[in-house]
Design a protein around this motif. Structure first.
Motif, short mmCIF file in Angstrom:
data_model
loop_
_atom_site.label_atom_id
_atom_site.label_comp_id
_atom_site.label_asym_id
_atom_site.label_seq_id
_atom_site.Cartn_x
_atom_site.Cartn_y
_atom_site.Cartn_z
N UNK A 1 35.98 38.10 24.83
CA UNK A 1 37.41 37.80 24.70
C UNK A 1 38.26 38.98 25.17
N UNK A 2 37.88 40.19 24.79
CA UNK A 2 38.64 41.36 25.23
C UNK A 2 38.54 41.56 26.74
N UNK A 3 37.35 41.37 27.29
CA UNK A 3 37.19 41.50 28.74
C UNK A 3 38.04 40.48 29.48
N UNK A 4 38.09 39.25 28.97
CA UNK A 4 38.92 38.23 29.59
C UNK A 4 40.39 38.57 29.55
N UNK A 5 40.84 39.16 28.44
CA UNK A 5 42.25 39.53 28.33
C UNK A 5 42.59 40.70 29.25
N UNK A 6 41.69 41.66 29.35
CA UNK A 6 41.96 42.84 30.18
C UNK A 6 41.90 42.49 31.66
N UNK A 7 40.88 41.74 32.07
CA UNK A 7 40.67 41.45 33.49
C UNK A 7 41.50 40.24 33.94
N UNK B 1 40.67 37.32 34.73
CA UNK B 1 39.98 36.45 35.68
C UNK B 1 38.62 36.14 35.11
N UNK B 2 38.23 34.85 35.14
CA UNK B 2 37.07 34.40 34.39
C UNK B 2 35.77 35.00 34.91
N UNK B 3 35.52 34.90 36.20
CA UNK B 3 34.22 35.33 36.74
C UNK B 3 34.02 36.84 36.59
N UNK B 4 34.98 37.70 36.98
CA UNK B 4 34.78 39.13 36.73
C UNK B 4 34.64 39.45 35.23
N UNK B 5 35.34 38.70 34.37
CA UNK B 5 35.22 38.94 32.94
C UNK B 5 33.83 38.61 32.44
N UNK B 6 33.22 37.56 32.99
CA UNK B 6 31.84 37.21 32.61
C UNK B 6 30.88 38.34 32.98
N UNK B 7 31.02 38.86 34.20
CA UNK B 7 30.15 39.96 34.64
C UNK B 7 30.35 41.20 33.77
N UNK B 8 31.60 41.52 33.46
CA UNK B 8 31.87 42.69 32.62
C UNK B 8 31.31 42.51 31.22
N UNK B 9 31.37 41.29 30.69
CA UNK B 9 30.83 41.02 29.35
C UNK B 9 29.32 41.23 29.32
N UNK B 10 28.63 40.70 30.31
CA UNK B 10 27.17 40.87 30.36
C UNK B 10 26.79 42.34 30.46
N UNK B 11 27.52 43.10 31.28
CA UNK B 11 27.21 44.52 31.44
C UNK B 11 27.49 45.29 30.16
N UNK B 12 28.63 45.04 29.53
CA UNK B 12 28.98 45.76 28.30
C UNK B 12 28.03 45.41 27.17
N UNK B 13 27.68 44.14 27.03
CA UNK B 13 26.77 43.74 25.96
C UNK B 13 25.38 44.34 26.18
N UNK B 14 24.89 44.30 27.41
CA UNK B 14 23.57 44.87 27.68
C UNK B 14 23.54 46.35 27.36
N UNK B 15 24.58 47.08 27.74
CA UNK B 15 24.62 48.51 27.42
C UNK B 15 24.62 48.77 25.94
N UNK B 16 25.41 48.00 25.19
CA UNK B 16 25.46 48.19 23.73
C UNK B 16 24.14 47.84 23.08
N UNK B 17 23.51 46.74 23.51
CA UNK B 17 22.25 46.31 22.91
C UNK B 17 21.13 47.32 23.18
N UNK B 18 21.03 47.80 24.42
CA UNK B 18 19.98 48.76 24.74
C UNK B 18 20.21 50.09 24.02
#
Length: 345
Positions: A193-199, A201-218
């Motif tokens: 939700x935050x990535x979508x608000x900042x960016x 645009x839906x597709x770039x926000x999806x990519x940013x969400x996957x990258x941010x979540x992966x970094x936090x999980x690892x």
């Protein structure tokens, strides 16, 4: 001539009344019913698979794994279902990331990208109700769905825990049990939700969400989680069966000698144990095959230590992880609401 005028009624407010919250919930459902239906179908298919496979595994474990070290257990239970369970647990790790990417990221980004949010605000909804009505309903829905899937996976994983093949603190299943899985789903949604608000645009926000979540999980799995509570240390060759070993090292004369994965252990074993027989080749795994490394080093005054987290800390770790993920989610959602009120215009 005298002009007649009709006086307005006192206290009459011509402004639009705010849309009730329950109507905003209906609008949110109408807008996102396709995505929610897709999530329901996907999680439903996963649940059916876990249920059918879990029934077979429970039957096989009860029939062949008493004791768990028997050959029948190795053939009819471990050999038959072992790889499947590993693949399923790894695949389920990606579910929160998919929720964040395809539910959280587009929830605001799609309307901001197309500009339809301006029409919604003219209907008496307003920024605050528009944002909170969307985020709260969807956040509660995905968190409840993840919690229900956790209960089913705990039952699915029970035969392996009973047979002693996996512990609740194992990195492969820890964040699929307890409150962690629902907390990770909520955090992924908030990140999206935050990535979508900042960016916006839906597709770039999806990519940013996957990258941010992966970094936090690892980062959590590799470094943060093992330090929630100070690990215990033991020189016993056999830590408790339910323990999760973090690291190992050797001491000599009460001082640190080298770590388990240090190249110094290869050189030391090569020097001290060359007379044990066989040709010494390179690599710690080859040395382990040629010599019994711990016994060889123990004969020369080295003591092996291991730091570990006992299995009894499973629920304290769950509440710690669930707590900070909940706090992070609330913070991210609050930041999203603040940005909508400050920047969306």
């Amino acid at each position: 001539m005298t002009t007649l005028t009709t006086p307005t009624r006192p206290g009459h407010d011509a402004r639009l009344r705010p849309v009730p919250w329950q109507r905003m919930a209906w609008v949110t459902w109408r807008q996102h019913r396709a995505a929610l239906a897709g999530v329901a179908v996907f999680l439903g298919a996963v649940a059916v698979y876990l249920w059918l496979t879990g029934l077979r595994m429970h039957h096989a474990e009860a029939a062949y794994c008493h004791p768990a070290s028997s050959i029948a257990c190795a053939i009819n239970f471990t050999g038959k279902y072992g790889e499947t369970v590993i693949i399923v647990s790894i695949a389920l790790q990606a579910v929160p990331a998919l929720i964040g990417a395809f539910i959280g990221a587009p929830v605001l980004a799609r309307e901001l990208e197309t500009g339809t949010f301006r029409y919604a605000w003219t209907q008496g909804i307003g920024r605050l109700r528009w944002t909170v009505g969307k985020l709260v309903l969807l956040a509660v829905t995905v968190t409840a769905a993840a919690g229900a899937l956790t209960v089913l996976f705990a039952w699915y994983n029970q035969p392996w825990a009973a047979a002693g093949y996996v512990t609740p603190c194992s990195p492969r299943v820890f964040d699929l049990l307890g409150v962690a899985f629902a907390a990770w789903a909520l955090a992924a949604f908030a990140i999206g939700a935050l990535a979508g608000m900042v960016i916006r645009r839906a597709v770039p926000a999806i990519a940013a969400t996957l990258a941010a979540y992966a970094g936090l999980a690892f980062a959590t799995g590799l470094w943060l989680r093992e330090h929630y509570i100070t690990p215990l240390a033991t020189s016993s060759p056999n830590p408790p069966g339910s323990a999760s070993v973090i690291s190992g090292w050797y001491t000599k004369g009460g001082t640190f000698a080298f770590g388990d994965h240090s190249t110094a252990i290869v050189n030391t074993v090569r020097q001290l144990c060359r007379a044990a027989g066989g040709r010494v080749r390179h690599g710690p795994h080859v040395l382990q095959q040629v010599f019994n490394v711990p016994q060889c080093l123990a004969r020369h005054g080295y003591t092996r230590w291991a730091s570990y987290q006992p299995g009894s800390r499973f629920w304290p770790f769950q509440w710690i992880e669930g707590g900070w993920l909940l706090a992070l989610s609330v913070l991210l959602l609050a930041a999203t609401v603040w940005l909508v009120r400050r920047r969306a215009a």
